[in-house]
Design a protein around this motif. Sequence first.
Motif, PDB file in Angstrom:
ATOM      1  N   GLY A 233       1.881  -8.486 -27.600  1.00  0.00           N
ATOM      2  CA  GLY A 233       0.596  -8.488 -28.280  1.00  0.00           C
ATOM      3  C   GLY A 233       0.189  -7.136 -28.837  1.00  0.00           C
ATOM      4  N   GLU A 234       1.153  -6.220 -28.988  1.00  0.00           N
ATOM      5  CA  GLU A 234       0.828  -4.885 -29.495  1.00  0.00           C
ATOM      6  C   GLU A 234       1.225  -4.756 -30.960  1.00  0.00           C
ATOM      7  OE1 GLU A 234       3.031  -1.034 -28.360  1.00  0.00           O
ATOM      8  OE2 GLU A 234       1.483  -1.261 -26.823  1.00  0.00           O
TER       9      GLU A 234
ATOM     10  N   TYR B  95      -0.913 -13.423 -27.617  1.00  0.00           N
ATOM     11  CA  TYR B  95      -2.031 -12.894 -28.405  1.00  0.00           C
ATOM     12  C   TYR B  95      -2.472 -13.931 -29.437  1.00  0.00           C
ATOM     13  CZ  TYR B  95       1.763 -12.181 -31.706  1.00  0.00           C
ATOM     14  OH  TYR B  95       2.839 -12.398 -32.517  1.00  0.00           O
ATOM     15  N   ASP B  96      -3.656 -13.699 -29.944  1.00  0.00           N
ATOM     16  CA  ASP B  96      -4.264 -14.654 -30.862  1.00  0.00           C
ATOM     17  C   ASP B  96      -3.962 -14.260 -32.314  1.00  0.00           C
ATOM     18  OD1 ASP B  96      -5.738 -16.696 -31.803  1.00  0.00           O
ATOM     19  OD2 ASP B  96      -7.690 -15.929 -31.156  1.00  0.00           O
ATOM     20  N   THR B  97      -3.353 -15.180 -33.065  1.00  0.00           N
ATOM     21  CA  THR B  97      -3.048 -14.888 -34.463  1.00  0.00           C
ATOM     22  C   THR B  97      -4.243 -15.309 -35.325  1.00  0.00           C
ATOM     23  OG1 THR B  97      -0.714 -15.231 -34.021  1.00  0.00           O
ATOM     24  CG2 THR B  97      -1.390 -15.250 -36.323  1.00  0.00           C
TER      25      THR B  97
ATOM     26  N   SER C 170      -3.759  -3.253 -28.949  1.00  0.00           N
ATOM     27  CA  SER C 170      -3.530  -4.594 -28.400  1.00  0.00           C
ATOM     28  C   SER C 170      -4.363  -5.612 -29.153  1.00  0.00           C
ATOM     29  CB  SER C 170      -3.921  -4.642 -26.927  1.00  0.00           C
ATOM     30  OG  SER C 170      -2.966  -3.955 -26.171  1.00  0.00           O
ATOM     31  N   LEU C 171      -3.723  -6.702 -29.507  1.00  0.00           N
ATOM     32  CA  LEU C 171      -4.473  -7.731 -30.226  1.00  0.00           C
ATOM     33  C   LEU C 171      -5.223  -8.626 -29.259  1.00  0.00           C
ATOM     34  CD1 LEU C 171      -2.353  -6.736 -32.406  1.00  0.00           C
ATOM     35  CD2 LEU C 171      -3.130  -8.787 -33.580  1.00  0.00           C
ATOM     36  N   GLU C 172      -6.171  -9.366 -29.790  1.00  0.00           N
ATOM     37  CA  GLU C 172      -6.981 -10.267 -28.957  1.00  0.00           C
ATOM     38  C   GLU C 172      -6.085 -11.214 -28.176  1.00  0.00           C
ATOM     39  OE1 GLU C 172     -10.209 -12.506 -30.783  1.00  0.00           O
ATOM     40  OE2 GLU C 172     -10.480 -10.867 -32.210  1.00  0.00           O
ATOM     41  N   SER C 173      -6.405 -11.388 -26.912  1.00  0.00           N
ATOM     42  CA  SER C 173      -5.631 -12.297 -26.073  1.00  0.00           C
ATOM     43  C   SER C 173      -5.884 -13.741 -26.498  1.00  0.00           C
ATOM     44  CB  SER C 173      -6.036 -12.118 -24.618  1.00  0.00           C
ATOM     45  OG  SER C 173      -5.610 -13.228 -23.861  1.00  0.00           O
TER      46      SER C 173
ATOM     47  N   SER D  59       2.113 -18.060 -27.469  1.00  0.00           N
ATOM     48  CA  SER D  59       1.985 -16.629 -27.677  1.00  0.00           C
ATOM     49  C   SER D  59       0.952 -16.016 -26.725  1.00  0.00           C
ATOM     50  CB  SER D  59       1.584 -16.410 -29.124  1.00  0.00           C
ATOM     51  OG  SER D  59       0.944 -15.198 -29.285  1.00  0.00           O
TER      52      SER D  59
END
Length: 579
Positions: free
Chosen positions: A342-343, A541-543, A350-353, A539
């Motif tokens: 998620g980086e 992280y949240d796309t 770090s992107l939103e979980s 995933s």
Amino acid sequence: MGSLVVSKSRTCIQHLCTPWVANPLYFRPALACLPQQNIMHAVRLIINPHTQYYSTKGDKQGTEKGFTPRTRRAFPNSVFTAGTAKRTAEYLKKRAGVDTEELSPLRARGSVKVALPDHPLTPSEWAKFKESSSKPERFEMQIMEGLLATNADVNIAKSLLAYVVQDKGTLSYELLLRYLTLCVSGGHHSEVFDTYDIMRTCFKTLDTGASSLFIKGFSQTERWREALVVLEGMKKALRPSPRNYSDAITGAALHGDTETSWRLYDELLELGLVPNQDTWQCLFQSGITQQGHEDKLFSVLSYMRDNQIYPEEPLIKTIKAWFESLPDQKWNGKFSYVVPSGECKNCKASLESIQLTEEEYAELKDKVMKKVIEGSDVFKKTTTEELNIFKSFVKQRPPFDIVIDGLNVANTTPKATHSETLLAVVLELEQQGLNILVLGRKHMLQPSRNWDRQNMNKIKQKAHCFFTENISEDDPFLLYAALHSGVHCNFLSRDLMRDHKACLPDSATRRLFFKWQRGHQLVISHYVPGKRVRFQRISAYDTIVQTSGSSWHIPYDENRGDRATYEVPQKWLCLTQEH
Ligand SMILES: [Zn+2]
């Protein structure tokens, strides 16, 4: 011109009126329709726009805006061959990002295999040409479609119309509409204006096809404001399309009237239409040249976030350029990707979980239960009775780990029967020690080639099964079972459940729903009969379009149409501020 005598005026009325009468929803022939004059007028306008008919028409709007016949002269021949380099460049710029496939449904039929002349013909030459045609009754239409498909010289089309009028004494609506399509797609503005005059004289209202073409045609010219008039007229009969708005918005923006662009954009949203990529492209582009619409453009990014929409490649480049053009903000854009943890590869943020917090989950569950499950309109395809039976079925069992959309999953591959595929999936998940619910339809229990009784019996041994009436909608059952089971429960389906987002009350809840969906929806990534079933990994992280204030991360689609509906883009635009 004098030779174009129209004698069959009665047939004319009939001929001209037939298509409108056949489609009474959109058309009403004008009471004052004078076919003889109109057709004469039409052909003169089409063939020679420099005639006195411009002034006698009393084109008030044109005069007010200073459109003299001089400035309204026709493009000599095709814009590609005869226009100045500047005009060609401008035209190409305007056409860039325009989806000509959507220009008109008529265009789709344009794959006509017919010999086409490479220069305008005289009426007698056309007559000779028609004699050699294998389908003389469709001759004119075939030629016009051929000219359209090859984006041919507009003068050939004009000479064809002149011949048709001389031969038949009238022009059919269909032929005129195809001619208009040719003029709009070729950027022959003057011819578009002429056709507009003809149609406005003959008909009180325009149909969707003609209206859409005029909106597009006018938007590319100094008479872009008239596209708004056509749009208004269209609204009286039906809802314009996002494409119509896109064309009108582009027209206003291209002519420097950004206020009007944004007014139209707001109107589009109020109508509940989803803007297309070209619209946003145009708005971000106008934001580069004209400052002062930053808040509006940031709200576009929020809209994309709320609705899980991803920019396509041309748009993401414009968004990057817009950020970098913002004065004193020092934005720096880089195209990047995100590693599985998620980086962001570029800025290391770090992107939103993808995981929902407990509060978020509770809120989502509450809203979905109220709006989607209990909501009256969603369950019109099932009965309260069936739903109640299902609810007690779920409550009597321990929470499920995974809920399978049986019918949807069974359709994964044509290489195995439906029940074989479903059994393979159930066995794979059962080996992982999961408590499984299979949702199906009653017809699956009727033995058939696809639904083998033995396979179905094995499925029933390995999983809990609930079979709904054949007409019931599956999704609400799936959502209820999954949400009732708790935050650990996943579901397996290839469907994106797009319908349900519309039922959710606000954008915040819709966003939670998307997030939950992406964090809990499994999809079969690979299945060959006889081998293990593989699932696409969820995933971390949240796309989704996201910001931390001093940075933006925007996922985008690299190639239009390359991505299945349940997939998310892999490419990102990373925007950071220099300090
Ligand atoms: Zn980054």
